[in-house]
Scaffold this motif. Structure first.
Motif, PDB file in Angstrom:
ATOM      1  N   GLN A 179       0.719  -1.172   0.155  1.00 26.61           N
ATOM      2  CA  GLN A 179       0.000   0.107  -0.043  1.00 26.61           C
ATOM      3  C   GLN A 179       0.680   1.185  -0.173  1.00 26.61           C
ATOM      4  N   LEU A 180       1.978   1.232   0.709  1.00 27.99           N
ATOM      5  CA  LEU A 180       2.678   2.508   0.623  1.00 27.99           C
ATOM      6  C   LEU A 180       3.588   2.354  -0.701  1.00 27.99           C
ATOM      7  N   ALA A 181       4.382   1.420  -0.978  1.00 32.60           N
ATOM      8  CA  ALA A 181       5.153   1.484  -2.299  1.00 32.60           C
ATOM      9  C   ALA A 181       4.290   1.789  -3.504  1.00 32.60           C
ATOM     10  N   VAL A 182       3.331   1.320  -3.526  1.00 28.79           N
ATOM     11  CA  VAL A 182       2.401   1.484  -4.730  1.00 28.79           C
ATOM     12  C   VAL A 182       2.054   2.799  -5.072  1.00 28.79           C
ATOM     13  N   VAL A 183       1.630   3.547  -3.782  1.00 28.60           N
ATOM     14  CA  VAL A 183       1.447   5.028  -3.767  1.00 28.60           C
ATOM     15  C   VAL A 183       2.799   5.778  -4.140  1.00 28.60           C
ATOM     16  N   VAL A 184       3.777   5.433  -3.475  1.00 31.54           N
ATOM     17  CA  VAL A 184       4.916   6.329  -3.733  1.00 31.54           C
ATOM     18  C   VAL A 184       5.335   6.001  -5.092  1.00 31.54           C
ATOM     19  N   ASP A 185       5.409   4.947  -5.630  1.00 29.52           N
ATOM     20  CA  ASP A 185       5.731   4.647  -6.991  1.00 29.52           C
ATOM     21  C   ASP A 185       5.129   5.603  -8.100  1.00 29.52           C
ATOM     22  N   ASP A 186       3.451   5.388  -8.066  1.00 29.34           N
ATOM     23  CA  ASP A 186       2.873   5.902  -8.885  1.00 29.34           C
ATOM     24  C   ASP A 186       2.777   7.368  -8.810  1.00 29.34           C
ATOM     25  N   ALA A 187       3.297   8.146  -7.728  1.00 32.88           N
ATOM     26  CA  ALA A 187       3.268   9.392  -7.849  1.00 32.88           C
ATOM     27  C   ALA A 187       4.601  10.060  -8.301  1.00 32.88           C
ATOM     28  N   GLU A 188       5.632   9.083  -7.980  1.00 30.58           N
ATOM     29  CA  GLU A 188       7.048   9.480  -8.194  1.00 30.58           C
ATOM     30  C   GLU A 188       7.030   9.371  -9.732  1.00 30.58           C
ATOM     31  N   GLN A 189       6.525   8.390 -10.294  1.00 29.30           N
ATOM     32  CA  GLN A 189       6.528   7.868 -11.870  1.00 29.30           C
ATOM     33  C   GLN A 189       5.526   8.906 -12.567  1.00 29.30           C
TER      34      GLN A 189
END
Ligand code: GLU
Length: 296
Positions: A179-189
């Protein structure tokens, strides 16, 4: 918040090989990105080594390539992005959104009631200060409804505090939570549109809560139907779904397109012809929303 350009992604976990269900998700997210004139990224969600299968990540990439998918840019590997997740957690701690937790599964099971996705955390560590530390870190949820307008599934809402409970961001075993990683990645990418399987709809309000706590934009969501077997179980490694075969790519692609409401004409024989037809014909309006039963 609107995004200047459409950017989609496909984010397989290398816990097994691609099967007919993951192929449908890849096809739907790819065609939607291309239909919107957008980019399509590939992200390997390799954050949970104990659950991964040796060689699966490379096999997935080779299979996608053999099927004729063309992704934009380099493949991102979550296993190389720990610093980004650490930085996000630090921000959540500093803003009071994350708190440390020392509860064991047993502590929780003894007290908690079941919610929509496992136990609802009973809040035992909510008053712990960051300085006290803990084995895991959780997101502190506020009461209230979290809703989204899914492009295929319509309005979906949860009261996260009641239905899910303060959930884990960094696990007690030291692994980052999806849940954390997916949000960080979608935002950063810069992902503007998430098109993925409907099994993840239940996770989406949690991801919106993390986005709001981090102050990053919420992408548009579209949850595609999952494939289920005759017993109604989602196709997965657990239900022994067979891997798709690059040797039969054209037949597999034809079937995936048909399942997504786009039956190719009989004279589309090759992969190239199928893709050309699919790119010209794709419309989300033709995709069924509900689970698709297959007799495999
Ligand atoms: N890695 C997840 C899976 O394979 C998908 C994550 C996502 O699309 O948000 O189920």
């Amino acid at each position: 918040m609107t995004f200047a350009t459409y950017r989609g992604r496909f984010a397989p976990s290398p816990t097994g090989l691609l099967h007919a269900g993951s192929l449908c998700t890849a096809v739907g997210s790819y065609l939607e990105a291309r239909a919107r004139g957008g980019e399509w990224l590939l992200r390997m969600e390799d954050l949970d080594p104990p659950r991964e299968m040796a060689g699966a990540a490379d096999h997935i990439l080779r299979t996608l390539d053999a099927f004729g998918f063309e992704w934009d840019g380099e493949v991102a590997y979550q296993s190389r992005r720990h610093a980004l997740y650490r930085h996000a957690l630090e921000r959540l701690i500093a803003s009071g959104h994350a708190y440390p937790c020392n509860c064991t599964r047993k502590d929780i099971a003894a007290l908690a009631r079941r919610g929509l996705d496992g136990y609802v955390y009973p809040g035992l560590c909510r008053q712990r200060s960051p300085e006290q530390g803990g084995r895991a870190w959780r997101l502190r949820l506020a009461d209230g409804e979290t809703s989204l307008q899914d492009r295929l599934q319509g309005v979906y809402s949860q009261n996260l505090a009641r239905d899910i409970g303060d959930f884990v961001l960094l696990r007690a075993d030291g692994l980052w939570a999806y849940q954390l990683a997916v949000v960080v990645d979608d935002a950063e990418q810069g992902v503007s549109d998430v098109v993925r399987g409907a099994d993840l709809l239940v996770s989406t309000p949690r991801q919106i809560a993390v986005q709001q706590a981090l102050g990053v934009p919420t992408p548009a969501y579209c949850h595609l139907p999952v494939l289920v077997n005759a017993a109604g179980e989602k196709l997965s490694k657990q239900t022994l779904a067979p891997a798709i075969s690059a040797a039969a790519a054209a037949a597999e692609l034809r079937q995936a397109l048909s399942r997504l409401g786009h039956t190719p004409p009989p004279d589309c024989g090759s992969l190239a012809e199928l893709w050309a037809w699919a790119r010209a014909s794709w419309s989300l309006d033709r995709v069924p929303a509900g689970p698709i039963t297959i007799d495999a």
